[in-house]
Design a protein around this motif. Structure first.
Motif, PDB file in Angstrom:
ATOM      1  N   UNK A 128      -2.223 -97.754  -8.732  1.00  0.00           N
ATOM      2  CA  UNK A 128      -2.480 -96.843  -9.847  1.00  0.00           C
ATOM      3  C   UNK A 128      -1.651 -97.256 -11.065  1.00  0.00           C
ATOM      4  N   UNK A 129      -2.287 -97.245 -12.238  1.00  0.00           N
ATOM      5  CA  UNK A 129      -1.591 -97.541 -13.478  1.00  0.00           C
ATOM      6  C   UNK A 129      -1.225 -96.304 -14.274  1.00  0.00           C
ATOM      7  N   UNK A 130      -1.995 -95.218 -14.088  1.00  0.00           N
ATOM      8  CA  UNK A 130      -1.737 -93.952 -14.767  1.00  0.00           C
ATOM      9  C   UNK A 130      -2.238 -92.830 -13.878  1.00  0.00           C
ATOM     10  N   UNK A 131      -1.378 -91.854 -13.650  1.00  0.00           N
ATOM     11  CA  UNK A 131      -1.762 -90.668 -12.890  1.00  0.00           C
ATOM     12  C   UNK A 131      -1.865 -89.485 -13.845  1.00  0.00           C
ATOM     13  N   UNK A 132      -2.908 -88.679 -13.668  1.00  0.00           N
ATOM     14  CA  UNK A 132      -3.175 -87.545 -14.550  1.00  0.00           C
ATOM     15  C   UNK A 132      -3.228 -86.287 -13.702  1.00  0.00           C
ATOM     16  N   UNK A 133      -2.365 -85.331 -14.010  1.00  0.00           N
ATOM     17  CA  UNK A 133      -2.399 -84.035 -13.324  1.00  0.00           C
ATOM     18  C   UNK A 133      -3.260 -83.105 -14.159  1.00  0.00           C
ATOM     19  N   UNK A 134      -4.356 -82.630 -13.582  1.00  0.00           N
ATOM     20  CA  UNK A 134      -5.470 -82.048 -14.350  1.00  0.00           C
ATOM     21  C   UNK A 134      -5.524 -80.529 -14.221  1.00  0.00           C
ATOM     22  N   UNK A 135      -5.602 -79.867 -15.372  1.00  0.00           N
ATOM     23  CA  UNK A 135      -5.599 -78.408 -15.401  1.00  0.00           C
ATOM     24  C   UNK A 135      -6.502 -77.882 -16.517  1.00  0.00           C
ATOM     25  N   UNK A 136      -6.870 -76.611 -16.386  1.00  0.00           N
ATOM     26  CA  UNK A 136      -7.525 -75.878 -17.468  1.00  0.00           C
ATOM     27  C   UNK A 136      -6.694 -74.636 -17.739  1.00  0.00           C
ATOM     28  N   UNK A 137      -6.473 -74.324 -19.008  1.00  0.00           N
ATOM     29  CA  UNK A 137      -5.601 -73.207 -19.376  1.00  0.00           C
ATOM     30  C   UNK A 137      -6.405 -72.082 -20.016  1.00  0.00           C
ATOM     31  N   UNK A 138      -5.911 -70.859 -19.820  1.00  0.00           N
ATOM     32  CA  UNK A 138      -6.514 -69.705 -20.474  1.00  0.00           C
ATOM     33  C   UNK A 138      -6.458 -69.883 -21.988  1.00  0.00           C
ATOM     34  N   UNK A 139      -7.419 -69.282 -22.680  1.00  0.00           N
ATOM     35  CA  UNK A 139      -7.544 -69.480 -24.121  1.00  0.00           C
ATOM     36  C   UNK A 139      -6.361 -68.906 -24.897  1.00  0.00           C
ATOM     37  N   UNK A 140      -5.707 -67.891 -24.339  1.00  0.00           N
ATOM     38  CA  UNK A 140      -4.558 -67.276 -25.007  1.00  0.00           C
ATOM     39  C   UNK A 140      -3.444 -67.077 -24.000  1.00  0.00           C
ATOM     40  N   UNK A 141      -2.206 -67.107 -24.493  1.00  0.00           N
ATOM     41  CA  UNK A 141      -1.076 -66.810 -23.641  1.00  0.00           C
ATOM     42  C   UNK A 141      -1.072 -65.347 -23.234  1.00  0.00           C
TER      43      UNK A 141
END
Length: 271
Positions: A128-141
């Motif tokens: 592996x050359x680059x690892x990406x930890x993948x997420x989606x965040x809520x539109x507002x805090x």
């Protein structure tokens, strides 16, 4: 011919399943579990045969959060590896039924440590050359978070650094500042209508990226996509998530283009 890029995609929060041994203890219904989890990320970051490796889980982050340190345990850490409450404070378990230490240990041995061991194996076996930890965040805090009530960016890239990707005093970044800056610029070109693309705000990265960078040296970036890109109006803890599958496919294409354009520019086109 389809090129295979040396990317590892870690998708730790896509699961929505309750571990079998917790079924009778959980207070939340399936709609709430779905909403407080991240099921859209499984489709959004699914790149079979184009990326070298990927890993996800069926278990909801509410019950075993793979992106938390293994020593962040309840009740001291309500938002730790085994949570007491959801992000908005809603209790997860029926009164008096929070898992005890013996049950937590079994959950960790069954779900947590195998995930991290598999990341190590994938990095070793696939160069592996680059690892990406993948997420989606809520539109507002939400209340209780540092950005409570604030509109979140369209995209956030995290390397545990500052707003420009440089190391903060006494900290370690998980990829060079030049990498995360170039990737942010690649996203800006691919998403020209969505100008709010930030580094390390509101998220700089979690335990997965930091711990695996620390002991392998393979660069990691945490990638957060705003859920407003693909969630329909009406999504919530009482209704679950309503996904716009057409939008997911469109955003997925742009994510892949952003990543591969960045890689080709910094490392040369893939053979």
């Amino acid at each position: 011919m389809t090129h295979t890029y040396p990317f590892l995609f870690s998708i730790p929060h896509a699961g929505t399943v309750i571990p079998e041994e917790l079924q009778e203890s959980v207070l939340l219904d399936t709609n709430a579990i779905e909403y407080y989890s991240d099921p859209g990320s499984r489709s959004l970051f699914h790149f079979p045969r184009r990326a070298a490796a990927s890993i996800d889980t069926r278990i909801s982050r509410l019950f075993v959060d793979l992106n938390r340190p293994p020593y962040h345990l309840p009740p001291r850490f309500a938002d730790g590896v085994v949570k007491v409450s959801a992000v908005d404070g809603r209790p997860i378990y029926r009164e008096g039924m929070l898992p005890d230490m013996a049950r937590i240990q079994r959950l960790m041995m069954t779900h947590y440590f195998p995930y991290h061991a598999e990341i190590d194996r994938l990095i070793h076996d696939h160069r592996i050359g680059l690892a990406i930890d993948c997420h989606c965040m809520l539109a507002m805090g939400v209340a209780g978070q540092k950005d409570a009530g604030e509109v979140r960016p369209h995209i956030c890239l995290g390397n545990h650094g500052d707003a420009n990707g440089y190391a903060r005093t006494g900290t370690l970044t998980t990829c060079p500042a030049a990498w995360i800056q170039a990737l942010a610029e690649s996203f800006r070109k691919t998403f020209p209508r969505y100008t709010d693309i930030r580094m390390n705000n509101p998220y700089s990265g979690g335990f997965i990226s930091l711990s695996h960078y620390w002991h392998t040296g393979i660069p990691w970036i945490q990638l957060e996509i705003n859920r407003s890109f693909f969630e329909k109006n009406g999504s919530g803890p009482d209704t679950g998530i309503q996904l716009d599958k057409i939008q997911i496919r469109e955003v997925q294409k742009k994510i892949w283009k952003s990543l591969t354009d960045f890689w080709d520019h910094t490392h040369g086109p893939q053979e």
